[in-house]
Design an enzyme around this catalytic site. Structure first.
Site, PDB file in Angstrom:
ATOM      1  N   HIS A  16      -1.814   6.169 -16.082  1.00  0.00           N
ATOM      2  CA  HIS A  16      -0.671   5.408 -15.576  1.00  0.00           C
ATOM      3  C   HIS A  16       0.078   4.821 -16.772  1.00  0.00           C
ATOM      4  O   HIS A  16      -0.163   3.695 -17.189  1.00  0.00           O
ATOM      5  CB  HIS A  16      -1.128   4.298 -14.635  1.00  0.00           C
ATOM      6  N   HIS A  74       4.093  10.896 -11.259  1.00  0.00           N
ATOM      7  CA  HIS A  74       4.367   9.465 -11.106  1.00  0.00           C
ATOM      8  C   HIS A  74       5.304   9.007 -12.221  1.00  0.00           C
ATOM      9  O   HIS A  74       6.433   9.434 -12.280  1.00  0.00           O
ATOM     10  CB  HIS A  74       3.053   8.678 -11.078  1.00  0.00           C
ATOM     11  N   MET A  77      -8.502  -0.054  -7.233  1.00  0.00           N
ATOM     12  CA  MET A  77      -8.173  -0.626  -5.933  1.00  0.00           C
ATOM     13  C   MET A  77      -8.263  -2.149  -6.051  1.00  0.00           C
ATOM     14  O   MET A  77      -9.306  -2.691  -6.390  1.00  0.00           O
ATOM     15  CB  MET A  77      -9.173  -0.132  -4.878  1.00  0.00           C
ATOM     16  N   CYS A  83       0.770  -1.239   0.000  1.00  0.00           N
ATOM     17  CA  CYS A  83       0.000   0.000   0.000  1.00  0.00           C
ATOM     18  C   CYS A  83       0.804   1.293   0.000  1.00  0.00           C
ATOM     19  O   CYS A  83       0.343   2.314  -0.520  1.00  0.00           O
ATOM     20  CB  CYS A  83      -0.929   0.038   1.225  1.00  0.00           C
ATOM     21  N   CYS A  96       1.504   3.823  -2.955  1.00  0.00           N
ATOM     22  CA  CYS A  96       0.398   4.611  -3.489  1.00  0.00           C
ATOM     23  C   CYS A  96      -0.174   5.580  -2.457  1.00  0.00           C
ATOM     24  O   CYS A  96      -0.473   6.718  -2.767  1.00  0.00           O
ATOM     25  CB  CYS A  96      -0.700   3.677  -3.963  1.00  0.00           C
ATOM     26  N   HIS A  97      -0.303   5.104  -1.232  1.00  0.00           N
ATOM     27  CA  HIS A  97      -0.941   5.922  -0.198  1.00  0.00           C
ATOM     28  C   HIS A  97       0.057   6.665   0.684  1.00  0.00           C
ATOM     29  O   HIS A  97      -0.347   7.509   1.487  1.00  0.00           O
ATOM     30  CB  HIS A  97      -1.846   5.044   0.679  1.00  0.00           C
TER      31      HIS A  97
END
Length: 550
Positions: free
Chosen positions: A376, A332, A92, A51, A54-55
């Site tokens: 992306h 990104h 997700m 995780c 991304c978070h």
């Protein structure tokens, strides 16, 4: 928690997710659980493996939404548990229904998100030098290539959960070597000469592999932080193989190293103020993509949370000249256009594509209109469109669209730096898109889609007939692996452009494979199966990676 115990937990790949809890029921004033030391350690490990990329280490969000306690406690344990279990079409992952996490692990993670995050320790020059290992000195390395591997057509394949990379000969489809690395290698990059392979894991370990050895292996390694994702080497004429650079997620910084030994030479922090608000100081602006300029002795570094791109001139390593270009937050991945002059990169949480002119080190444009939700691109895909001329393509996490952006400001000025087309792809949850200068196919994956049929397939377009509906190929079915999620991820071409390789990514205790497809016929050519292929994800062809062919 001390440095040693914390750093042992902060490894792994962060599956790129977009979490949207607004549609999930709330549970006000959620009770804050108490986790035992063992539970805290286990949850830390899962979070950093799945995780954090991304978070965020501090859960402040970027590609994924923030998971700070003011948000998670409002939602409550049950809502968090269900969302982790089932995922969403926006990208997700369905960690529960795919079998990646057990019910017990998901319950633990839902509790973990209700507890304040821990800030990991710093990692500076002392820690780097203590971790640095010069395994084989340059003078003791081979003076010529000692193996029969066709190195230009070799593939470096990430074996995520094994903490290794597999070097596969693209001519024979045989594994030539399996090399121990850091955990969950994120990318592989080639030196300008093509001799050295550099890989970096989510645990921030960089490994330098000599491809000339009889059996290619490590000649140097270093740990540049606690979590990281990017490495690159100098490519400008006169500086080939001279320097390597690695960017960290934690601490938020980049490190320039000697290109022959990985000795750390320079560390620079990326902490600073955001482009949104000059008064907003961000404590965790992570380094995302790094590319090496072909026009100047510069590294181009994306600083995710501040929205700034750093043009780092390495001509004088002791007095770095850094040009800061203000762009858009949550930068990104990205790649060059076909001329290698323009760098196109996604500020994906802001649905923006940023264009940088690497010749002038200036911003060309922020493209917002027509950009898909959470683009992306990986490095994107370059090809010549029958109408719009040279274009660069990306897919996205948040919707099923593939967008094309014109990249020729000379002969096709009317289309340059605009979204010229948007076509229906395979589905949301896409991570990579790929083509080749000698191919007429455009391939797109969707490994983070929640629909099994979609994430086990690959989509392909005819570049000369993009109005035709996308064709879906059952890659996971062709692999014939048995049980498991079998996510199909990352198309990668061989040097000749007549084969395209796909990873069928299964659990660590399940069978995985590499599927090779004939690019011209779109038919199955080869399934590479080997017990050493544990959780294969990214694949990097040596020639294409070295020459920025995509």
């Amino acid at each position: 928690m001390n440095i040693k115990s914390f750093s042992s937990l902060t490894s792994g790949i962060a599956a790129l997710a977009v979490i949207t809890l607004s549609s999930v029921g709330t549970s006000f004033a959620a009770e804050v659980p108490k986790l035992s030391a063992a539970e805290q350690a286990q949850a830390n490990k899962i979070y950093f493996e799945r995780c954090a990329g991304c978070h965020g280490v501090l859960r402040k969000g970027a590609t994924g939404k923030p998971l700070t306690v003011d948000i998670t406690r409002e939602r409550g344990h049950e809502a968090l548990r269900d969302f982790i279990t089932y995922g969403s079409p926006a990208g997700m992952p369905n960690w529960g229904t795919s079998g990646d996490l057990s019910k017990k692990e998901i319950d633990l993670m839902a509790k973990y998100l209700l507890v304040e995050p821990q800030e990991p320790p710093k990692w500076g020059m002392k820690e780097m030098r203590d971790s640095w290992k010069l395994i084989v000195k340059p003078k003791d390395r081979p003076k010529k290539k000692l193996n029969n591997i066709n190195l230009e057509n070799a593939f470096s394949v990430t074996l995520r959960d094994a903490g290794k990379v597999a070097l596969i000969d693209g001519n024979t489809h045989k594994i030539a070597a399996v090399i121990k690395t850091g955990y969950a290698v994120h990318i592989s990059r080639m030196s300008a000469s093509g001799r050295y392979l550099f890989v970096i894991g989510r645990d921030a370990q960089v490994n330098m592999i000599d491809m000339w050895m009889k059996v290619p292996g490590n000649v140097a390694q270093i740990k540049v932080g606690i979590e990281a994702r990017s490495v690159e080497t100098s490519k400008f004429k006169g500086y080939e193989d001279k320097y390597a650079i690695a960017g960290s997620y934690w601490p938020p910084q980049f490190t320039i190293m000697d290109g022959d030994t990985l000795e750390p030479l320079k560390i620079a922090s990326t902490r600073g103020y955001t482009v949104d608000d000059p008064a907003e100081y961000h404590p965790e602006p992570r380094v995302a993509a790094i590319v090496a300029s072909h026009y100047k002795p510069e590294f181009i570094v994306n600083v995710k949370e501040t929205g700034k791109i750093l043009m780092i001139n390495y001509k004088d390593i002791n007095n770095l000249n850094i040009t800061t270009v203000a762009t858009e937050r949550f930068l990104h991945d990205g790649g060059f256009d076909s001329t290698k002059r323009y760098f196109l990169t996604a500020a994906n949480a802001r649905n923006t594509i940023v264009v940088i002119d690497t010749k002038t080190s200036k911003l060309v444009k922020l493209i917002r209109e027509g950009v898909n939700t959470t683009p992306h691109p990986g490095r994107g895909a370059n090809f010549v469109h029958p109408k719009f001329g040279p274009v660069w393509a990306t897919s996205g996490l948040g919707d099923d669209q593939v967008i094309l952006i014109g990249t020729d400001p000379v002969k096709h000025k009317q289309y340059a730096w605009k979204v010229v087309a948007s076509i229906d792809g395979l589905g949301g949850g896409s991570l990579f898109i790929k083509t080749h200068p000698k191919s007429k196919n455009l391939w797109v994956d969707a490994p983070l889609n929640s629909d099994e049929e979609i994430y086990q397939s690959i989509g392909v377009f005819d570049i000369n007939n993009l109005d035709k509906e996308i064709v879906s190929l059952p890659i996971a079915k062709w692999a014939n692996l048995g049980e498991g999620a079998k996510r199909v991820v990352q198309p990668e071409y061989n040097k000749a452009g007549d084969e395209v390789w796909f990873s069928v990514w299964n659990g660590a205790n399940q069978k995985s494979a590499i599927v090779v497809v004939d690019d011209k016929t779109r038919k199955l050519k080869k399934v590479i199966k080997d017990k050493r292929l544990v959780t294969p994800t990214g694949k990097f062809n040596v020639y294409n990676t070295m020459n920025d062919v995509y």
